[in-house]
Motif scaffolding. Structure first.
Motif, PDB file in Angstrom:
ATOM      1  N   VAL A 243       0.820  -1.214   0.000  1.00 43.94           N
ATOM      2  CA  VAL A 243       0.000   0.000   0.000  1.00 43.94           C
ATOM      3  C   VAL A 243       0.855   1.265   0.000  1.00 43.94           C
ATOM      4  O   VAL A 243       0.641   2.180  -0.804  1.00 43.94           O
ATOM      5  CB  VAL A 243      -0.960  -0.006   1.210  1.00 43.94           C
ATOM      6  CG1 VAL A 243      -1.695   1.327   1.322  1.00 43.94           C
ATOM      7  CG2 VAL A 243      -1.958  -1.157   1.089  1.00 43.94           C
TER       8      VAL A 243
ATOM      9  N   LYS B 161       2.094   1.517  -3.707  1.00 51.58           N
ATOM     10  CA  LYS B 161       0.935   2.379  -3.990  1.00 51.58           C
ATOM     11  C   LYS B 161      -0.263   1.606  -4.546  1.00 51.58           C
ATOM     12  O   LYS B 161      -0.951   2.053  -5.461  1.00 51.58           O
ATOM     13  CB  LYS B 161       1.323   3.498  -4.969  1.00 51.58           C
ATOM     14  CG  LYS B 161       2.467   4.372  -4.497  1.00 51.58           C
ATOM     15  CD  LYS B 161       2.130   5.070  -3.182  1.00 51.58           C
ATOM     16  CE  LYS B 161       3.260   5.972  -2.696  1.00 51.58           C
ATOM     17  NZ  LYS B 161       2.965   6.610  -1.397  1.00 51.58           N
TER      18      LYS B 161
ATOM     19  N   PRO C 288      -4.063   0.308  -4.002  1.00 56.96           N
ATOM     20  CA  PRO C 288      -5.224   0.615  -3.155  1.00 56.96           C
ATOM     21  C   PRO C 288      -5.577  -0.601  -2.286  1.00 56.96           C
ATOM     22  O   PRO C 288      -5.732  -1.702  -2.821  1.00 56.96           O
ATOM     23  CB  PRO C 288      -6.344   0.909  -4.159  1.00 56.96           C
ATOM     24  CG  PRO C 288      -5.645   1.175  -5.453  1.00 56.96           C
ATOM     25  CD  PRO C 288      -4.387   0.371  -5.432  1.00 56.96           C
TER      26      PRO C 288
ATOM     27  N   THR D   9      -5.344  -7.575  -2.163  1.00 56.00           N
ATOM     28  CA  THR D   9      -4.892  -6.235  -2.565  1.00 56.00           C
ATOM     29  C   THR D   9      -4.053  -6.309  -3.839  1.00 56.00           C
ATOM     30  O   THR D   9      -4.228  -5.505  -4.769  1.00 56.00           O
ATOM     31  CB  THR D   9      -4.071  -5.591  -1.429  1.00 56.00           C
ATOM     32  OG1 THR D   9      -4.932  -5.384  -0.301  1.00 56.00           O
ATOM     33  CG2 THR D   9      -3.482  -4.266  -1.865  1.00 56.00           C
TER      34      THR D   9
ATOM     35  N   TYR E 294      -5.333  -5.210  -7.867  1.00 55.00           N
ATOM     36  CA  TYR E 294      -4.507  -4.201  -8.527  1.00 55.00           C
ATOM     37  C   TYR E 294      -3.969  -4.702  -9.871  1.00 55.00           C
ATOM     38  O   TYR E 294      -3.948  -3.961 -10.862  1.00 55.00           O
ATOM     39  CB  TYR E 294      -3.350  -3.826  -7.595  1.00 55.00           C
ATOM     40  CG  TYR E 294      -2.348  -2.864  -8.182  1.00 55.00           C
ATOM     41  CD1 TYR E 294      -2.626  -1.499  -8.279  1.00 55.00           C
ATOM     42  CD2 TYR E 294      -1.106  -3.322  -8.620  1.00 55.00           C
ATOM     43  CE1 TYR E 294      -1.704  -0.621  -8.805  1.00 55.00           C
ATOM     44  CE2 TYR E 294      -0.175  -2.446  -9.145  1.00 55.00           C
ATOM     45  CZ  TYR E 294      -0.469  -1.093  -9.239  1.00 55.00           C
ATOM     46  OH  TYR E 294       0.462  -0.219  -9.761  1.00 55.00           O
TER      47      TYR E 294
END
Length: 442
Positions: free
Chosen positions: A36, A40, A42, A317, A321
């Motif tokens: 995160v 980077k 989300p 995550t 992404y």
């Protein structure tokens, strides 16, 4: 960059797996923070539903254990094994399968393993044959249990994709598939390895007087303990909870609170019923709640919840992404060769050591790829791959419980007692599951 980030994901899972359990969950938390704040990505939502299901089921099963219900089940299992000692290789895997089917976790089988080994050894049967298969069967049954986190997660996700999918339709695929896998590996186990009288390693060990005395005079049994009536009552109530869940799943009208409203999610129903029957068992059997956290089911279940918390959140995550860029190439491959998704499930399970975590990681990937619910359900047995590396608690415990030394991890590490039976069970389960799902799910 995505491939580098994927390698980082695997590295975090590998490091966590070296510590196991809670370590796997918190090391995944390190990976999540790096994803995160450095990469980077989300963050997605944590796997709250899966964790709550695990907590509810583990709570009820732990109260059952504290009430003596688990010992009662063990005594029934032992009587069955000792009445049919020559068939222990065929019966033992189905005994552990049934225990997992009822409890939703494979961590309740540790107490039966010494009994299986004892019955085999006292009847001249190589203990590796029933013990290795029984350990694998205890994990294979997770995708067939109506209260396991993996099954309920599949149901919660797929019911929104295809309306005719119910808990019963999933079990109509996974139960026969995993039973066929269990039968196949049990039949294979009947003749695996050398007979004890022809095994030079075993015969050499018998020459040690201390070791020989331990083998001949050790008897593992639960039959010398008289259990109170509450032990039997707790089992009957727990079976009642499973029957209630299946009934509610079969009749959606029961889950409909008011006319025109959507039926209550089965994930929510299972949480409610497990908590409810946990309370009923506690009150009816007058079990002391202070004893509940001391059992093996509670401890292993809480560890599993923490592990899934970190693993699923970190993995979800990354895949959310990366999926837009991965999708086109992977979709074509999986559509041409459906077995490749089973291989992906298997590999992920080897790394994360959890079927629920594997389901939580990979089912959204399969849905994002546009794979059919029938294919995803049919290949469910492939979420069990952690026998491949012999570091799972049930497998390690089985090796330690086998006083004959025939159940073992080989010199080359991967040539261990669980490899062949595990591959037979999973491959057979996937083939049968895939064929059944085309008929049941459509």
């Amino acid at each position: 960059m995505l491939y580098m980030e994927f390698l980082f994901l695997l590295l975090m899972l590998y490091i966590g797996s070296r510590y196991g359990g809670i370590g796997l969950g918190v090391v995944s938390g390190i990976g999540l923070v790096i994803e995160v704040f450095i990469f980077k990505m989300p963050p997605t939502s944590p796997p709250i539903t899966v964790m709550l299901i695990i907590l509810a089921v583990v709570t009820c099963a732990s109260i059952l254990e504290a009430a003596g219900g688990l010992k009662y089940m063990l005594q029934i299992a032992e009587r069955l094994l000792r009445k049919n000692p020559k068939r222990v290789t065929l019966i033992a895997p189905f005994v552990t399968y049934t225990m997992t089917f009822m409890l939703g976790t494979g961590h309740a089988v540790y107490s039966i393993m010494p009994i299986i080994g004892d019955v085999a050894l006292k009847n001249g049967i190589r203990p590796e044959r029933p013990m290795a298969a029984a350990s694998v069967a205890s994990q294979v049954a997770i995708t067939a249990s109506p209260i396991s986190a993996a099954v309920v997660y599949y149901l919660a996700q797929l019911v929104n994709v295809q309306a005719n999918i119910t808990l019963l339709s999933i079990l109509m695929v996974t139960v026969p598939a995993t039973l066929c896998g269990t039968l196949a590996m049990s039949l294979y186990s009947l003749r695996r390895g050398k007979e004890l009288q022809d095994d030079p390693d075993y015969q050499a060990r018998l020459k040690d007087p201390v070791w020989r005395e331990e083998i001949r005079n050790t008897t593992a049994t639960t039959l010398n303990e008289t259990l109170p009536a509450k032990a039997r009552n707790s089992v009957l109530l727990f079976i009642g909870s499973i029957l209630c869940i299946v009934l509610i799943a079969m009749v959606p009208e029961i889950r409909t609170i008011s006319e025109g409203s959507k039926p209550i999610s089965m994930a929510v129903v299972i949480q409610m019923m497990m908590l409810c029957f946990g309370g009923i068992i506690l009150l009816v059997t007058r079990t002391n709640p202070k004893n509940v956290p001391d059992g093996v089911v509670f401890k292993s279940g809480m560890v599993a919840a923490i592990a899934i918390f970190g693993i699923a959140w970190m993995s979800d995550t990354y895949f959310k992404y990366a999926m837009p860029q991965f999708k086109s190439g992977i979709v074509e491959m999986v559509q041409l060769y459906p077995w490749t998704f089973a291989l992906a499930l298997f590999v992920v399970s080897v790394v994360v050591n959890s079927q629920a975590a594997t389901a939580r990681m990979m089912l959204p990937v399969g849905l994002a790829l546009g794979l059919s619910p029938a294919l995803l359900i049919g290949l469910m047995p492939a979420v069990y791959g952690y026998f491949f590396i012999p570091n799972y608690p049930s497998d390690i415990a089985t090796v330690n419980f086998d006083v004959s030394g025939t159940t073992k991890i080989g010199k080359w590490y991967f040539n261990h007692s669980f490899m062949a039976v595990g591959l037979i069970a999973v491959v057979t389960g996937c083939i049968v599951g895939y064929l059944l799902a085309q008929v049941v799910i459509g």
